[in-house]
Enzyme design. Structure first.
Site, PDB file in Angstrom:
ATOM      1  N   GLU A   1     -29.329 -47.646 102.556  1.00 56.63           N
ATOM      2  CA  GLU A   1     -30.581 -46.896 102.554  1.00 56.63           C
ATOM      3  C   GLU A   1     -30.662 -46.015 101.309  1.00 56.63           C
ATOM      4  O   GLU A   1     -29.948 -45.024 101.196  1.00 56.63           O
ATOM      5  CB  GLU A   1     -30.666 -46.031 103.809  1.00 56.63           C
ATOM      6  CG  GLU A   1     -30.477 -46.787 105.110  1.00 56.63           C
ATOM      7  CD  GLU A   1     -29.995 -45.885 106.218  1.00 56.63           C
ATOM      8  OE1 GLU A   1     -30.701 -44.890 106.530  1.00 56.63           O
ATOM      9  OE2 GLU A   1     -28.897 -46.140 106.771  1.00 56.63           O
TER      10      GLU A   1
ATOM     11  N   HIS B   1     -34.862 -49.067 106.639  1.00 51.87           N
ATOM     12  CA  HIS B   1     -33.649 -49.111 107.459  1.00 51.87           C
ATOM     13  C   HIS B   1     -33.317 -50.537 107.900  1.00 51.87           C
ATOM     14  O   HIS B   1     -32.941 -50.761 109.051  1.00 51.87           O
ATOM     15  CB  HIS B   1     -33.816 -48.201 108.678  1.00 51.87           C
ATOM     16  CG  HIS B   1     -32.538 -47.671 109.237  1.00 51.87           C
ATOM     17  ND1 HIS B   1     -31.679 -48.448 109.974  1.00 51.87           N
ATOM     18  CD2 HIS B   1     -31.973 -46.439 109.174  1.00 51.87           C
ATOM     19  CE1 HIS B   1     -30.648 -47.705 110.369  1.00 51.87           C
ATOM     20  NE2 HIS B   1     -30.791 -46.489 109.888  1.00 51.87           N
TER      21      HIS B   1
ATOM     22  N   HIS C   1     -33.949 -39.083 111.275  1.00 50.57           N
ATOM     23  CA  HIS C   1     -34.940 -40.111 110.933  1.00 50.57           C
ATOM     24  C   HIS C   1     -36.363 -39.776 111.374  1.00 50.57           C
ATOM     25  O   HIS C   1     -37.098 -40.643 111.867  1.00 50.57           O
ATOM     26  CB  HIS C   1     -34.521 -41.453 111.524  1.00 50.57           C
ATOM     27  CG  HIS C   1     -33.316 -42.057 110.863  1.00 50.57           C
ATOM     28  ND1 HIS C   1     -32.901 -41.711 109.595  1.00 50.57           N
ATOM     29  CD2 HIS C   1     -32.424 -42.998 111.309  1.00 50.57           C
ATOM     30  CE1 HIS C   1     -31.821 -42.427 109.283  1.00 50.57           C
ATOM     31  NE2 HIS C   1     -31.511 -43.200 110.297  1.00 50.57           N
TER      32      HIS C   1
END
Length: 351
Positions: free
Chosen positions: A316, A178, A104
């Site tokens: 996502e 997210h 991420h």
């Protein structure tokens, strides 16, 4: 659209909160810290509103957050194996912040920065624009990346997120949101009774470190088959090696995109007690379904509630994990002179 203060960061910078609202009562609050969706209130079948995303009451919670609640994820959403990739004959090294892998965007991803915010009017509708400049070398990525994210809520109860970016050096980009959803209400227990449909005949199996093996596997006959509505908890504890690797669902599904340009249906999530339904449409080739397996009660959310395992789930929209190291996956390379564009729409209704 309304704007109000959302407190100050630990180093004294002021943060704002923006409210998007339509005439149907849908309300979305977004902060310029990390572009985070702080709250999302939608009606049930009786018209009762509930906040359906996990989050915190103040900016201090988001500064400490390790679970990426509600945030913009970048430069690269999901995992990159061993925190490295090659591009144009050069190897780039990234932070290993998820076991042996990069996750991420690294130590300070897009969720931990303050975005420039402004409101524009287009076609008589207000839209929230967030912009951020990620400098060359930030978190190990090449290129100065100019990123823009546009949030928009319409009268059809459609919440749209549009991402765009350009670079001055070839780089890799994979952006997503997210948010953790619980359509019963973010304070109402787990999501195991939610029903999910994924418009995907295949998924990308992973190894024990949750890195794709490179295979595109069929979901048929497996607990990963959501081609029809299935209750999330009905198969999550089956004796399946992929479920064991993820401690539940934490995998990328390969969407059935067809040949039409623009957004297409990726997922439908339904909560039978409230009647709330969320449909997701996207331009992206994949969707990561994560069932909140690593929430462990340490995240103290709104009202001090401890978010335990399965308290919320993520859907996502994205390119596939580890694509920079997987030649057979759709490319995430953004080259100089090109424009990165991605659109995802969340449509809310009730039955």
């Amino acid at each position: 659209m309304r704007k109000r203060p959302f407190g100050k960061t630990s180093d004294g910078r002021e943060i704002d909160l923006y409210l998007l609202r339509n005439s149907n009562g849908v309300e979305i609050e977004i902060t310029n810290y990390g572009g985070i969706v702080v709250s999302l209130r939608v009606p049930d079948r009786r018209g009762g509103l509930a906040d359906v995303v996990l989050g915190y009451d103040d900016i201090a919670g988001y500064e400490k957050d390790k679970w990426h609640l509600g945030a913009i994820i970048g430069r690269y959403a999901n995992r990159i194996a061993e925190g490295k990739f090659r591009l144009n004959g050069r190897e780039y090294t990234l932070a290993r912040n998820n076991g042996p892998n990069h996750l991420h965007g690294g130590i300070v991803g897009f969720e931990k920065v303050i975005w420039d915010a402004r409101v524009i009017v287009r076609d008589l509708d207000e839209r929230l624009i967030l912009e951020y400049v990620s400098e060359d070398g930030e978190e190990g990525y090449p290129g100065k990346l100019n990123v823009r994210v546009e949030y928009f809520l319409n009268e059809k109860n459609e919440f749209q997120i549009k991402y765009s970016a350009s670079t001055d050096k070839d780089t890799v980009v994979n952006l997503t949101n997210h948010s953790y959803f619980n359509l019963l209400g973010a304070d109402k227990g787990d999501v195991l009774q939610h029903q999910l449909h994924l418009n995907a005949d295949g998924f990308t199996p992973v190894n024990e470190n949750l890195i794709p093996t490179g295979e595109l596997a069929s979901v048929k006959g497996s607990p990963f088959d959501f081609t029809e509505l299935h209750t999330i908890g009905s198969r999550i504890h089956q004796d399946d090696s992929q479920l064991k690797f993820g401690r539940g669902y934490d995998h990328n599904w390969v969407l059935n995109k067809g040949t039409e340009a623009g957004v297409s249906l990726a997922a439908t999530l339904f909560e039978p007690q409230s009647g709330r339904r969320m449909e997701i449409f996207t331009t992206e080739p994949g969707i990561q379904f994560y069932s909140g397996n690593f929430l462990d009660g340490r995240a103290r959310g709104k009202g001090g509630l401890a978010y335990g395992r399965y308290s919320g789930l993520c859907l996502e929209t994205q390119h596939f994990p580890d694509s920079p190291n997987q030649a057979k996956f759709p490319s995430t390379v953004l080259r100089v002179g090109e424009e990165y564009e991605s659109v995802t729409v969340f449509r809310f209704s009730n039955l």
